[in-house]
Write a protein that holds these residues in place. Structure first.
Motif, mmCIF file in Angstrom:
data_model
loop_
_atom_site.group_PDB
_atom_site.id
_atom_site.type_symbol
_atom_site.label_atom_id
_atom_site.label_comp_id
_atom_site.label_asym_id
_atom_site.label_seq_id
_atom_site.Cartn_x
_atom_site.Cartn_y
_atom_site.Cartn_z
ATOM 1 N N LYS A 1 28.458 15.038 41.460
ATOM 2 C CA LYS A 1 28.385 14.222 42.687
ATOM 3 C C LYS A 1 29.149 12.907 42.502
ATOM 4 C CE LYS A 1 25.225 12.028 45.945
ATOM 5 N NZ LYS A 1 23.828 11.846 46.374
ATOM 6 N N GLU A 2 28.853 12.203 41.405
ATOM 7 C CA GLU A 2 29.485 10.909 41.171
ATOM 8 C C GLU A 2 31.002 11.072 41.042
ATOM 9 O OE1 GLU A 2 26.911 12.169 39.455
ATOM 10 O OE2 GLU A 2 25.336 10.916 40.313
ATOM 11 N N LYS A 3 31.440 12.054 40.283
ATOM 12 C CA LYS A 3 32.890 12.247 40.056
ATOM 13 C C LYS A 3 33.599 12.630 41.352
ATOM 14 C CE LYS A 3 33.019 11.829 35.462
ATOM 15 N NZ LYS A 3 33.775 10.824 34.738
ATOM 16 N N THR A 4 32.983 13.491 42.134
ATOM 17 C CA THR A 4 33.614 13.929 43.389
ATOM 18 C C THR A 4 33.787 12.744 44.330
ATOM 19 O OG1 THR A 4 32.621 16.121 43.184
ATOM 20 C CG2 THR A 4 33.377 15.486 45.370
ATOM 21 N N LEU A 5 32.741 11.934 44.449
ATOM 22 C CA LEU A 5 32.802 10.799 45.383
ATOM 23 C C LEU A 5 33.719 9.696 44.854
ATOM 24 C CD1 LEU A 5 29.079 10.752 46.596
ATOM 25 C CD2 LEU A 5 31.079 11.781 47.705
ATOM 26 N N GLN A 6 33.731 9.503 43.527
ATOM 27 C CA GLN A 6 34.665 8.518 42.926
ATOM 28 C C GLN A 6 36.116 8.938 43.169
ATOM 29 O OE1 GLN A 6 33.740 8.321 38.747
ATOM 30 N NE2 GLN A 6 31.882 7.130 39.061
ATOM 31 N N ALA A 7 36.392 10.222 42.955
ATOM 32 C CA ALA A 7 37.763 10.726 43.132
ATOM 33 C C ALA A 7 38.201 10.590 44.591
ATOM 34 C CB ALA A 7 37.847 12.190 42.683
ATOM 35 N N LEU A 8 37.283 10.888 45.502
ATOM 36 C CA LEU A 8 37.609 10.774 46.936
ATOM 37 C C LEU A 8 37.865 9.318 47.307
ATOM 38 C CD1 LEU A 8 37.886 12.114 49.712
ATOM 39 C CD2 LEU A 8 35.408 11.867 50.002
ATOM 40 N N GLU A 9 37.064 8.419 46.784
ATOM 41 C CA GLU A 9 37.223 6.992 47.091
ATOM 42 C C GLU A 9 38.560 6.468 46.544
ATOM 43 O OE1 GLU A 9 35.481 5.289 49.087
ATOM 44 O OE2 GLU A 9 36.355 3.315 48.711
#
Ligand SMILES: [Zn+2]
Length: 250
Positions: free
Chosen positions: A94-102
């Motif tokens: 979750k954290e990595k996916t949202l960090q990458a999107l941001e």
């Protein structure tokens, strides 16, 4: 079930997009396996109804298996998807996916018109997802990597993600209908990767009905003479070297 190979390439292949595989069950529920740097465009090229994707399974957090997720989510945003999306992946997904999107597209994550349900995967802990049963299984790789055995209506397939099969794997793969294995070199074992030779051995040992080879090293793929020789000596195993767009029915 049927499997649609959207991409079959390794990280650096200049001719083929990253390995990314779409799986459908009888109810037309769908699961995309991995989405690396270059995978999202071929997903759109080949998926019959791209906005209907039910789930995304990420085997591990290397860029060629994971970093196309931002583009996938952006296009879902652009095309105003509203259906809930499930994302499965290793610890931190979750954290990595949202960090990458941001990082890729700032401020988009709060505007997505659909919700995302994240589920962290653990080896040998079964997940029931719609009419699929997912069983994450460890592959030996540079970072934690979980391949997945997928069952639906009496058919089974296994996708390795990156890595060599763990010794426990055989217990779960007896007479699997389709093995989709990462193979990097033809005969040489590169640390953290499998080879065609070891893939054939695994397929024979577990009596797989069919073996699909993906993620072949770009130079190995070009050496058609060696490939032909190895695959000729396939010990009776049905071997598929899928191209983008190849469909395989189970
Ligand atoms: Zn990897």
């Amino acid at each position: 079930m049927f499997v649609l190979f959207c991409g079959v390439g390794e990280a650096f292949d200049e001719n083929l997009t990253n390995t990314s595989i779409l799986v459908f069950n009888k109810q037309q529920e769908s699961l995309l396996l991995d989405c690396g740097f270059t995978a999202a465009t071929n997903y759109w090229k080949y998926a019959p109804h791209p906005l209907d994707l039910d789930g995304l399974y990420i085997s591990h957090l290397h860029g060629d298996h994971f970093l196309g997720t931002s583009l996938l989510l952006l296009r879902f945003y652009e095309e105003q998807r509203t259906k809930e999306l499930h994302i499965f992946g290793p610890a931190g997904i979750k954290e990595k996916t949202l960090q990458a999107l941001e990082l890729a597209y700032p401020k988009i994550k709060d505007k997505l018109p659909f919700s995302i349900v994240f589920t962290e995967t653990c080896s040998e802990q079964e997940i029931n997802f719609k009419n699929f049963t997912l069983l994450p299984l460890t592959s030996i790789h540079a970072i934690p990597s979980l391949g997945v055995k997928i069952s639906s209506q009496g058919k089974t397939l296994y996708y390795s993600g990156d890595g060599q099969p763990d010794s426990n794997l055989l217990n779960h793969l007896k007479e699997v209908d389709l093995l989709i294995l990462e193979t990097y070199k033809a005969t040489q074992e590169v640390p953290g990767h499998s080879s065609i030779t070891s893939a054939l051995h695994l397929a024979k040992t577990c009596q797989a009905k069919e073996l699909a080879l993906v993620h072949l090293n770009r130079d190995t793929r070009k050496d058609s003479q060696t490939l032909f020789q190895i695959l000729q000596n396939n010990q009776g195993i049905k071997v598929l070297l899928p191209a983008p767009g190849t469909i395989c029915w189970l």
